[in-house]
Structures are given as structure tokens and as C-alpha cells.
Enzyme design. Structure first.
Site, PDB file in Angstrom:
ATOM      1  N   HIS A 156      39.680  35.285  36.101  1.00  0.00           N
ATOM      2  CA  HIS A 156      38.749  35.385  34.827  1.00  0.00           C
ATOM      3  C   HIS A 156      38.680  36.211  33.907  1.00  0.00           C
ATOM      4  CE1 HIS A 156      36.038  36.389  39.339  1.00  0.00           C
ATOM      5  NE2 HIS A 156      35.992  34.960  39.115  1.00  0.00           N
ATOM      6  N   HIS A 158      31.100  37.525  44.750  1.00  0.00           N
ATOM      7  CA  HIS A 158      31.931  37.381  44.348  1.00  0.00           C
ATOM      8  C   HIS A 158      33.027  36.533  45.384  1.00  0.00           C
ATOM      9  CE1 HIS A 158      36.072  38.367  42.383  1.00  0.00           C
ATOM     10  NE2 HIS A 158      35.330  38.707  41.281  1.00  0.00           N
ATOM     11  N   GLU A 203      36.298  36.959  45.778  1.00  0.00           N
ATOM     12  CA  GLU A 203      36.688  37.355  46.978  1.00  0.00           C
ATOM     13  C   GLU A 203      36.407  38.801  47.827  1.00  0.00           C
ATOM     14  OE1 GLU A 203      39.437  40.700  44.831  1.00  0.00           O
ATOM     15  OE2 GLU A 203      38.813  42.180  46.767  1.00  0.00           O
ATOM     16  N   CYS A 232      46.767  38.065  46.287  1.00  0.00           N
ATOM     17  CA  CYS A 232      47.277  38.807  45.758  1.00  0.00           C
ATOM     18  C   CYS A 232      47.852  40.225  46.830  1.00  0.00           C
ATOM     19  CB  CYS A 232      46.612  40.044  44.967  1.00  0.00           C
ATOM     20  SG  CYS A 232      47.068  41.967  44.408  1.00  0.00           S
ATOM     21  N   ASN A 287      36.256  43.838  36.737  1.00  0.00           N
ATOM     22  CA  ASN A 287      37.015  45.100  36.902  1.00  0.00           C
ATOM     23  C   ASN A 287      36.938  45.506  35.429  1.00  0.00           C
ATOM     24  OD1 ASN A 287      39.845  44.121  35.584  1.00  0.00           O
ATOM     25  ND2 ASN A 287      39.405  42.940  36.558  1.00  0.00           N
TER      26      ASN A 287
HETATM   27  S1  SF4 Z   1      42.795  43.845  39.919  1.00  0.00           S
HETATM   28 FE1  SF4 Z   1      43.221  42.111  41.467  1.00  0.00          FE
HETATM   29  S2  SF4 Z   1      44.669  40.339  41.564  1.00  0.00           S
HETATM   30 FE2  SF4 Z   1      44.672  43.081  40.383  1.00  0.00          FE
HETATM   31  S3  SF4 Z   1      45.986  43.627  41.359  1.00  0.00           S
HETATM   32 FE3  SF4 Z   1      44.443  44.489  42.244  1.00  0.00          FE
HETATM   33  S4  SF4 Z   1      43.737  43.183  43.402  1.00  0.00           S
HETATM   34 FE4  SF4 Z   1      45.757  42.020  42.835  1.00  0.00          FE
END
Ligand code: SF4
Length: 430
Positions: A82, A172, A174, A144, A313
Site C-alpha cells: 500500500h 483487507h 490479508e 510474506c 500498519n
Molecule cells: S508488515 Fe506484512 S509484509 Fe511486512 S513483515 Fe509484517 S507481515 Fe510481512
């Protein structure tokens, strides 16, 4: 064909990535101990910020994929991360980013056999993956490892007959991908709780104070499995989360549900009814810890939080900062201009411009960035702020009296965090 480990082209794309995404300004700030001053602006950079290992790897694989398949059509199943800057650069390389659609067939209608499809760091849902496989595409999976780790836990829960409660945003990518993992098991069920308010509703049902109809009315669409029945499916629960949620909130969600199960069924045999693992990824946690350290350290006049507005995040970082210090959440260096700073206030869906945002005279400016923001973007923001005072990153020097961040007592921190959560809820970040 299915690739998960790149194409051995790291040494070829490495220099390109470094040129594109690193920043001399950020390197200088780091070399000066993450604090530096020029033109009366005291910058304090979070100890952990920006690209995480998962994003680093996904972007690396995308560049490798373009090199490996120069003559094929290359698609991204959605935004790889993003961040508008990174996504635009990938488009400029001829990689087409497919539009969001809940309908799998519609989403991948342009994709044909032999095309290359890159799957993002946060993964795709099981039906989407199956559909792409059936189309005989070349699949490059950058999911990931931390997301895969969550999926592993979800499989344990669903296999053993526990309904998976996911702390996350049900819309979302994920979270949708994580929920779909539960549905690969016979009788698998899931429920997504976005925050403590939704969690308390579930807790109320478990304790017998909220009717099943209220729960069904609240958790519709992607928020729960299609045949989710509170009476049947909240007897045994296993907790997981979207990896990028606010750590402190995830812990509260887990504890609230654990207490509700104890109130309803007693402590004995809790293990048979309730399971929880910490599935916040370490990169998310480190970025949140670094911000907390800054907030608990020497006072700041303002905080700049950089990242895509749809980045979960980054939103979590802004949520932590907003109640404690004047916060400007921006998604690109262009937001910083001579007429003011264009930013997205808490809870708003539109940007607004703050004209007199930088105090005249000395100003202490904290800077952090979400896991999908490259150093190049962070560095450009710093350069643009410095330019307002006629300075450049080359003018940055170590400040004489800019105290290192020091943590206050654990009690004070916990109080501050709790207050922050409450205010964030009021402000709409919750
Ligand atoms: S924020 Fe998402 S992409 Fe980055 S390390 Fe954590 S789980 Fe993996």
C-alpha cells in the site's frame, strides 16, 4: 509454474532497487544517531520505520519477475504494497495492477494462460489462488513468511474444530486471505473483529447478555463465514490477527475474549475452548515500539507519519501518535508545500491542508513511516521540510541538546497508551 523464491537475479536488481528506494538524507540522519538539526528544525527519526522484510522481498521479486519475463504480460493481483509511489514505479515498468473486485472471475478476467501474475506480500485468498492455477498462469508468490505463519495457526485451529476469530479489517486483502484458509477445513468457521467495540459484542454473546440475532446483524458479508451461527460456533475459539494491527489492541482483544470464555465456562479446561498465539509480525511490532519510545521521550512539536492512506500498519502508527502529539499523516512528499501540509486527519476520508503547521523558530519534528514506505519517500519528505528553511540534508548536524528518547515508567507508559487508544477511538482511527 509457481515461484516462491525469486529467480536468482538479486545481484542484478539490487543496485536498481538501491538507487530507486534508498535515500542519502535518511542515511545521513541515521549516521547522526537518528537525530539531527538544520535551520532550526530538529528531526527525530524512529529507530525502526519504513520497508519491512516482507515488503523488501515482495518488491525485489517484482523487479526480478520483470527481468525474468521481459516479453510476457506481467500482472499484479492487486497493489503489491500500500504505497502509491512504489505501485506507480511498477506500473512504469509495464506491470499492470489489477483492480480490486470481490468476484474472482471479474478480478482476473484480463489474465490468460502464460501471463505472469505476482501475488502481493499480504497474500491472496484460496479461491483466487485456485482460479489463477486453473488459468495456467505463471505465478510468483511473494506472500510474506509472517503472513504464512498466521495461516499455519489458522489451519491448526480450523483442523481442531475451533472457530477462527481474526482481529483485523474484514475487507483487507490479508484478512480475507487469512479467513479463506479456515474455510479449507471441513466445518471451518471464522469471524473478524475489527476493534474492542466489536470484540465486546462477541464477549457479550459468550456471557449470555447479547442475543445471537444482534451478532448476526453486526457481522455480515466478509466479516463472518457464510453459515456462521453464534450458538454453534462460539463454543471453541482460536485467535489470530491481521499482522499489521495495533499490537496493544490485539492483546486487549485476546484478553477480553479469554475473560469472556472463563466467565462462561470457568478456568478448567479453558485450553479446550480457547487458543491464542501472538501473530503480530515482528516488523510491525518494532515500528510501533519505536514510535512509543519517541512519544515517551523528549517532547516533540509534531509528528509526520508517512505511508499510503490504505496502509493498515501506517494507520496504526498514526493512531498511536495522534492523541499524544500534533500528527500529520501524509502519503507522499508532495503533501509538503510552501502553502502548508496536505494531510489526512484522523477518521477523515479526504485530505485537508494545514497552512501554519511548522512552528516558526525551533521545531522538533518526529518522523516515522509505515512498512510499505521506502526510504526514498521518507528522505524526500525530510528534504522538502528542510527546503522550507532554505536548507538541505547536507546541512544536517548532530544537535547539541536534543535529549535521547527515554522511556518513562512502565505504569506511565501503560496509562499513556490506554489514553491514546481511547482518544484514537474518539477521533475515528479505531
Ligand atoms: S508488515 Fe506484512 S509484509 Fe511486512 S513483515 Fe509484517 S507481515 Fe510481512
Amino acid at each position: 509454474m509457481y515461484f516462491q523464491k525469486g529467480f536468482g537475479l538479486k545481484s542484478e536488481v539490487g543496485p536498481v532497487l538501491a538507487r530507486t528506494y534508498q535515500s542519502a538524507a535518511v542515511e545521513r540522519l541515521k549516521a547522526l544517531g537518528y537525530e539531527a538539526v538544520a535551520g532550526g528544525i530538529h528531526f527525530k527519526l524512529a529507530r525502526e520505520f519504513g520497508f519491512c522484510y516482507g515488503v523488501d522481498r515482495a518488491v525485489d521479486y517484482a523487479y526480478q519477475t520483470r527481468r525474468q519475463f521481459p516479453d510476457r504480460r506481467v500482472f499484479l493481483s492487486g497493489e503489491i504494497i500500500h504505497n502509491p509511489d512504489v505501485n506507480q514505479r511498477l506500473r512504469d515498468m509495464g506491470i499492470e495492477i489489477l483492480d480490486e473486485s470481490r468476484d474472482t472471475v471479474t478480478r482476473f478476467r484480463e489474465v490468460a494462460a502464460g501471463d505472469v501474475v505476482i501475488m502481493p506480500a499480504f497474500g491472496v485468498s484460496v479461491p483466487e489462488l485456485d482460479h489463477l492455477k486453473s488459468k495456467q498462469c505463471v505465478l510468483v508468490d511473494t506472500t510474506c513468511g509472517s503472513v504464512l505463519n498466521v495461516w499455519k495457526k489458522v489451519h491448526y485451529y480450523a483442523r481442531d474444530g475451533y472457530t477462527v476469530i481474526i482481529h483485523g479489517k474484514h475487507y483487507h486483502e490479508e484478512t480475507r486471505a487469512t479467513a479463506s484458509q479456515a474455510m479449507t477445513h471441513a466445518g471451518g468457521q471464522y469471524l473478524c473483529v475489527r476493534d474492542l467495540v466489536e470484540t465486546e459484542l462477541v464477549c457479550g454473546f459468550i456471557r449470555g447478555t447479547v442475543p445471537a440475532a444482534d451478532l448476526k446483524a453486526k457481522f455480515q458479508g466478509d466479516a463472518a463465514s457464510a453459515d456462521f451461527d453464534p450458538d454453534l460456533h462460539l463454543q471453541r475459539i482460536g485467535l489470530a490477527n491481521q499482522t499489521t494491527m495495533l499490537m496493544s489492541e490485539t492483546l486487549k482483544v485476546q484478553e477480553a475474549l479469554r475473560r469472556a470464555m472463563v466467565d462462561r465456562h470457568g478456568e478448567d479446561g479453558l485450553e479446550a475452548r480457547f487458543r491464542a498465539f501472538d501473530t503480530i509480525c515482528s516488523a510491525t511490532q518494532e515500528r510501533q515500539d519505536a514510535v512509543l519510545d519517541m512519544l515517551n521521550g523528549s517532547p516533540l512539536d509534531l509528528m509526520i507519519v508517512i505511508g499510503g492512506y490504505n496502509s493498515s500498519n501506517t494507520q496504526a502508527l498514526a493512531r498511536m501518535c495522534a492523541p499524544r502529539v500534533t500528527t500529520y499523516y501524509i502519503d507522499s512528499p508532495d503533501c509538503v508545500g510552501v502553502d502548508g501540509i496536505r494531510h489526512r486527519p484522523a477518521g477523515a476520508h479526504e485530505d485537508t491542508v494545514a497552512p501554519a503547521w511548522l512552528p516558526s523558530g525551533d521545531a522538533r519534528v518526529g518522523v516515522t513511516a509505515g512498512a510499505s514506505t521506502p526510504d526514498s519517500v521518507v528522505g524526500e519528505v525530510i528534504e522538502r521540510i528542510l527546503a522550507l528553511r532554505g536548507r538541505t540534508a547536507g546541512d544536517l548536524t548532530q544537535p547539541a541538546h536534543f535529549a535521547q528518547g527515554s522511556s518513562t515508567s512502565a505504569k506511565a507508559s501503560a496509562f499513556a497508551e490506554a489514553t491514546a487508544d481511547k482518544t484514537a477511538e474518539k477521533q475515528g482511527y479505531a
